[in-house]
Design an enzyme around this catalytic site. Sequence first.
Site, short mmCIF file in Angstrom:
data_model
loop_
_atom_site.label_atom_id
_atom_site.label_comp_id
_atom_site.label_asym_id
_atom_site.label_seq_id
_atom_site.Cartn_x
_atom_site.Cartn_y
_atom_site.Cartn_z
N ASP A 255 0.92 -1.11 0.11
CA ASP A 255 0.09 0.06 -0.06
C ASP A 255 0.96 1.20 -0.09
O ASP A 255 1.97 1.28 0.75
CB ASP A 255 -0.96 0.18 1.23
CG ASP A 255 -2.00 0.77 1.33
OD1 ASP A 255 -2.91 0.89 0.01
OD2 ASP A 255 -2.31 1.69 2.11
N ASP B 136 -3.04 4.39 -2.36
CA ASP B 136 -4.34 4.81 -1.70
C ASP B 136 -4.97 6.32 -2.40
O ASP B 136 -4.03 7.18 -2.59
CB ASP B 136 -4.06 5.05 -0.45
CG ASP B 136 -5.05 5.32 0.69
OD1 ASP B 136 -6.05 4.59 0.75
OD2 ASP B 136 -4.99 6.35 1.31
N GLU C 246 -6.47 3.78 -6.09
CA GLU C 246 -8.00 4.00 -5.61
C GLU C 246 -8.60 5.22 -6.48
O GLU C 246 -7.82 6.36 -6.11
CB GLU C 246 -8.07 4.15 -4.27
CG GLU C 246 -8.02 2.82 -3.58
CD GLU C 246 -8.38 3.26 -1.98
OE1 GLU C 246 -9.24 2.25 -1.55
OE2 GLU C 246 -7.93 4.32 -1.41
N HIS D 67 -10.93 -3.98 2.19
CA HIS D 67 -10.89 -3.52 3.52
C HIS D 67 -11.86 -2.35 4.02
O HIS D 67 -12.11 -2.14 5.00
CB HIS D 67 -9.58 -3.07 3.81
CG HIS D 67 -9.09 -1.84 3.17
ND1 HIS D 67 -8.73 -1.95 1.86
CD2 HIS D 67 -8.91 -0.48 3.58
CE1 HIS D 67 -8.12 -0.77 1.67
NE2 HIS D 67 -8.45 0.19 2.60
N ASP D 68 -12.62 -1.70 2.91
CA ASP D 68 -13.35 -0.67 3.31
C ASP D 68 -14.87 -1.15 3.07
O ASP D 68 -15.68 -0.05 3.02
CB ASP D 68 -13.10 0.56 2.40
CG ASP D 68 -11.74 1.40 3.01
OD1 ASP D 68 -11.42 1.29 4.17
OD2 ASP D 68 -11.29 2.02 2.13
#
Length: 582
Positions: A90, A197, A255, A330-331
């Site tokens: 990440d 991210d 993202e 994860h979100d």
Amino acid sequence: MTEASANPWWKDAVCYQIYPASFKDSNGDGLGDVPGILSKVDYLKDLGIDVDMGYDISDYEKVYAPYGTVKDMEALIEACHKRGMKLILDLVVNHTSDQHAWFKESRSSKDNPKRNWYIWKPPRYTEDGTRLPPTNWRSYFSGPTWEYDEHTGEYYLHLFAKEQPDLNWENEETRKAIYDSAMRFWLDKGIDGFRVDVVNMYSKGVEFKDAPVLDSRFYEQPAWMYYANGPRMHEFLREMNQEVLNHYDAVTVGELPHTPEPQKVLEYVGAGDKQLSMVFQFDLVALGQGQDHKYLFEKWELPELKDIVAKWQQFIDGTDGWTTVFCENHDQGRFVTRYASDAPHEREASAKLLSLMLCALTGTLFIYQGQEIGMINVPKSWPIEEYRDIESLNFYRTMTDPARSVNEQERAAELANVMRGLQILGRDNARLPMQWSGEAPHAGFTDGSTEPWMRVHDLYKEINVERQVHDGEGSVLGFWKRMIRFRKEYANLLVHGAFEGFAMEDKRTFVFGKRGENEERAAVVLNFTGEEQEVELPSGAGYEGLVFAVGSYEDAASEEESAEGRLRQLRPWEGRLYLSGC
């Protein structure tokens, strides 16, 4: 375009995202860690994974201490490469921790050399002298995006938590430090790329206008139109490639929230422009989210899901762009609960149905930990005290604030809606500890000497890796392994083929076709209901002679032997894939 550049390694890869805190605890402290991931590398290899995505290694040249050390990361990199796998990390460079040395210097004084490494603004004042933040922007975690610093008398910007101040990408010195510390450091150690991210939020412009008022009940308002896809965003990404990424065979998957226009997405993923390899576009995982408030769930119907899938499958047709296939991270809430049924008698069939759908779609496939065993959302009975996510808790506090002027009846109804939304959409759903065993304490996530950082799902004795390994190919895990092998066998058709939708208005079934370069065809039929449904196989344009190849019910093949015509009867939550010309 050369053949190598047209089909780089990451297009055919199957990627597995890990949330380290919840994957596997190796030392009994109740928190997952890097050695825990290392202990499960062979499990991932056996599943068919090509790329391991370690999430949240975000202290740049150090590993978050409870997760392990840089040496642990070096061991994980070596273990992955030894097995023919790759590892991507990440990359969090929109913001840092407020404990980062850069920020400590920045907040120390207005004339510190690193003051401009972050975004600082003076307060505004009303006529009566009330101090206000520089803008009315709402944080992703509820409340303002600005935090007042008493020491220097200014506000700093944080789009997320107040402990995560945003870096100032307008400052060239800041960008160079990011490239050195956050990127080259890890690429030189052998990692194979980054999940980037919130990649479209680095350029926020310089005007800092107030956002339009969409909900008059609150001062803070959604303001993504002012900080996403800003004026220098593409310039920054081109520079990142020129300065760093072009010197490594590294993949980037960014993202990309708040970007619903295909043409805008293509500007990021066109191979000729060298910005990002691919992106996560969030229309599918945003299905059911409220317009004004994410966690106020809104009902949706199957044609909406189908239109989203078709849109992001077809937007690369005739271009040099690439796409991704995913519906968990994860979100997000778990896909079985959100898109199908987690009822005890339907959840296994639902998980297999969705596995078949995803494995048949074009693009690089991303699986999130626990998805391969059909993990589901937290039970409806869990109270707010069991939730841990800052975004969920802040939203709950905002909506239940006693100071808000609503009557008791309205408050009770609102609370019920809030809890329903969190149970369906909340981030905690994806962060429950991985369910390795039905016999070991805490689902085998930790050794039992310490409670895990978050409660284990009540149904871990029924849904776990150990049990499904024992059950073999008939389990959800076994079906995922089979589908991954099948996807790789027919990669030209399934990974790279063109998508066509059929009967897109049907609210019960989803039928789509795939077309390969050599006239081969595949057809997928999916029943998104708990009742039997009749579907019609595609006809014409090369879809003649379709033959059953794989299905989510084990006995489908024998039924197909005597089937005539193009009509098929699908059982509840059943999916089948047919091939022609392969």
